[in-house]
Design a protein around this motif. Structure first.
Motif, short mmCIF file in Angstrom:
data_model
loop_
_atom_site.label_atom_id
_atom_site.label_comp_id
_atom_site.label_asym_id
_atom_site.label_seq_id
_atom_site.Cartn_x
_atom_site.Cartn_y
_atom_site.Cartn_z
N GLU A 190 31.49 39.90 -6.03
CA GLU A 190 30.06 39.98 -5.69
C GLU A 190 29.91 39.77 -4.19
O GLU A 190 30.90 39.61 -3.48
CB GLU A 190 29.28 38.92 -6.48
N ASP A 191 28.68 39.77 -3.71
CA ASP A 191 28.48 39.51 -2.29
C ASP A 191 27.17 38.78 -2.04
O ASP A 191 26.58 38.21 -2.97
CB ASP A 191 28.63 40.81 -1.45
N GLU A 192 26.70 38.80 -0.82
CA GLU A 192 25.54 38.02 -0.41
C GLU A 192 24.27 38.40 -1.17
O GLU A 192 23.28 37.67 -1.14
CB GLU A 192 25.31 38.17 1.10
N ARG A 193 24.29 39.55 -1.87
CA ARG A 193 23.11 39.97 -2.64
C ARG A 193 23.00 39.30 -4.00
O ARG A 193 21.94 39.29 -4.61
CB ARG A 193 23.13 41.49 -2.83
N ASP A 223 27.80 35.92 2.74
CA ASP A 223 28.91 36.71 2.20
C ASP A 223 30.17 35.85 2.20
O ASP A 223 30.67 35.47 3.25
CB ASP A 223 29.09 37.95 3.08
N ASN A 225 33.10 36.74 1.08
CA ASN A 225 34.33 37.53 1.04
C ASN A 225 35.03 37.47 2.39
O ASN A 225 34.95 38.40 3.19
CB ASN A 225 34.00 38.98 0.67
N ALA B 12 39.84 37.93 -5.56
CA ALA B 12 38.90 37.56 -4.51
C ALA B 12 39.44 36.38 -3.71
O ALA B 12 39.31 36.32 -2.49
CB ALA B 12 37.54 37.24 -5.11
N GLY B 15 41.58 37.35 -1.15
CA GLY B 15 40.97 38.22 -0.15
C GLY B 15 41.16 39.69 -0.47
O GLY B 15 41.01 40.55 0.37
N ARG B 43 33.27 47.13 -1.02
CA ARG B 43 34.40 46.41 -0.47
C ARG B 43 35.72 46.80 -1.15
O ARG B 43 35.86 46.65 -2.36
CB ARG B 43 34.15 44.92 -0.70
#
Lengths: 377, 377
Positions: A190-193, A223, A225, B12, B15, B43
């Motif tokens: 997932e990410d910052e969203r 984020d 990642n 994840a 990385g 990503r």
């Protein structure tokens, strides 16, 4: 596509746009269809349908396909009719957000009829199942609303421009007050969203603040990642936030929490930096227990050693150390159970909260809902 | 999906996450692959690939499918190899953003390997083709950045909660100034996200403001999918913005613009409300010319009458009336050409700007880039 755009322009001007098998210009009478449109359907997509007992009915027009499935964790085979329309109904689903995919002849894809979300390291489709009547904690309601800001900053740690979402509570714009900050991390893939979109952070916080249950705070969704999350957070993200927002900068005004991978980020960053954070939240996570899957190396023992060497300081200084879990069905259950055993052995205090649902967003919304009221009191 | 999440968590933490055929835990050496990752790939998705001459190479693992296509306006058939991997290369694409879909055995779907965007009334995939070397107008650069805020308000016109995106220029938070506002509308089959996501409004405005070419302003991107846009904008959206932001409220501090359907919204709302707006921008649009496609009814003559009755006032009071078009290949070209003829006949002044590219986002980014510097001077 030229014709498609023209048709859309015309339909849009009629207040009617269409997705999948709707006839241009002819609004469909939905009263003949089962249930109602899925809450995350794009505008005017009639399918998927939400049936009264929280089952979802899917429908895909695919006359040339040999097999059509829905992947909701569990895979459902759809059934073809004589016209090549494939339909199927799921089992009752638990309330809240779930990722799903269409599988067309073995290819896992996103459904253009539902909103997309970055999850599972892909653009995934989502369904939202209603909460029981009267449980409005996760719905927008007529209370003062904050906002969610998208900002960009250059990270010296990762060497790229990063996007960060910041929830500002109601009243932030009109006051001169300074606010405490919760840094809230998404999970792997997932990410910052994630927290803003799947998690409904702004709605949860608006409702908690309106009810007087949570202290007004900023929630920063960055984020995660990055190979060096600790450095990125401490030397890039936090300074950016503290430069651009009216926030308090003492440790008792900073909390760090995260789900799954974000929970490990929280542990690995929070524990060596007690001078920066007074509140830690670890949702559906826990350090790897030995042996790790695939024999992955980790340096978890380093953190246990820090805890051992600073037991009293940790118990005194950390105002809240909160662990949550989505029941025994959560994939991180064993890691967390073993970690709790080690914490008990060392003598570290923590709170533990369990709610059924596994390793899923409904559980993480519950976690935020129960964690946020503990902060900055 | 339990295993998927676990694998993702592990990847994840290393990385490395993976999409489509990457082996868990084994980072792929991309040096053997053609070109580079598409700028809108999620990503670590290795495909689609951007090749040096702005062609895109697609790759879909689909051993059970009989036919795999890419729909980029033009449809491309992919070719299957012995392992069921389908590949294909597009023609060179024009710089900027383009919608695309995968078509798997006839089913149009979104590609989980690329970012999704609400367009064509569906969740569509997007590709971003680089602008020529040295043209950095649409790229994030090291200049002061504003932010984009997501807010929610209850619309009495549409009877529902609506989401609105607001670009605030750099310096907004730290100053006490009041700002002018551009209300900027998306097209048919799109929503309030279009200008921010496909359009890169914040990047365009940051760059223009940093170069001293545009006056610092707010840009309000509202949801135009409402049968009564004029009322929604005037009685719901604008009052909400003027209550919540430090903005100037005189007509000379308000502009209204939009693309395609948003251009017609702009005409239909702006022309009867000259007391509220001093600047109008109509991108890739124009009133319907007779006969309309599908015999759609419209009341365009009503607006021409207003123009006739108020010609001098219109020419005096409207500081900018700006029409843009994506060349003769734009589906709205004829509507705009005929409308310009009628405006000339009546004697209404306007500016006309044409750039090649058709009815597409690259053209609308260009339109914003050229329109914004004309405002509030």
């Amino acid at each position: 596509m030229k014709k498609l755009f023209l048709a859309l322009l015309i339909l849009a001007l009629h207040g009617v746009s269409s997705v999948v098998s709707a006839q241009p210009g002819r609004p469909v009478d939905e009263s003949s269809l089962p249930g109602k449109r899925g809450p995350l359907n794009v505008r005017n997509a009639r399918y998927p349908r939400l049936l009264p007992d929280n089952r979802m009915e899917f429908r895909v027009v695919a006359p040339e396909a040999s097999k059509v499935q829905i992947d909701l964790g569990k895979k459902y085979d759809l059934t073809r009719d004589d016209n090549g329309v494939w339909t199927g109904i799921t089992e009752p689903l638990t309330p809240g957000f779930h990722y799903y995919f269409l599988i067309i002849d073995g290819v896992q894809v996103a459904d253009p009829a539902s909103e997309s979300f970055y999850g599972c390291s892909m653009m995934s489709s989502g369904v939202e199942i209603p909460y029981p009547e009267g449980d409005n904690r996760f719905y927008i309601s007529d209370v003062p609303h904050g906002d969610v800001r998208m900002m960009r900053y250059f990270s010296t740690t990762s060497g790229d421009w990063r996007r960060v979402y910041i929830y500002c509570p109601p009243g932030y714009e009109s006051s001169d007050s300074t606010y405490p900050v919760l840094y809230l991390q998404h999970g792997g893939g997932e990410d910052e969203r994630g927290w803003s979109q799947q998690g409904r952070t702004d709605i949860i916080m608006d409702n908690l603040i309106a009810a007087g249950e949570a202290t007004p705070m900023l929630v920063v969704m960055a984020d995660g990642n990055t190979p060096d999350f600790e450095r990125e957070l401490l030397t890039d993200c936090i300074p950016f936030i503290e430069k651009n927002f009216r926030v308090r900068t003492d440790r008792e005004s900073r909390a760090l929490a995260g789900l799954s991978m974000g929970g490990i980020h929280t542990l690995n960053t929070g524990i060596p930096n007690l001078d920066k954070f007074a509140y830690l939240g670890v949702f559906s996570s826990g350090w790897w227990a030995n042996p790790t899957p695939f024999g992955m190396p980790h340096d978890t023992e380093k953190y246990y050693q820090i805890l051992k060497d600073n037991k009293d300081k940790f118990n005194n200084d950390l105002k809240v150390f909160w662990l949550s879990m989505g029941g025994p069905e959560d994939i991180a259950f064993d890691n967390c159970r073993i970690m709790r055993g080690r914490l008990d052995e060392i003598g570290i205090n923590y709170d533990y909260f369990e709610t059924p649902g596994g390793h899923t967003w409904p559980v993480w919304r519950e976690s935020l809902y129960h964690f946020a009221p503990l902060l900055f009191k």
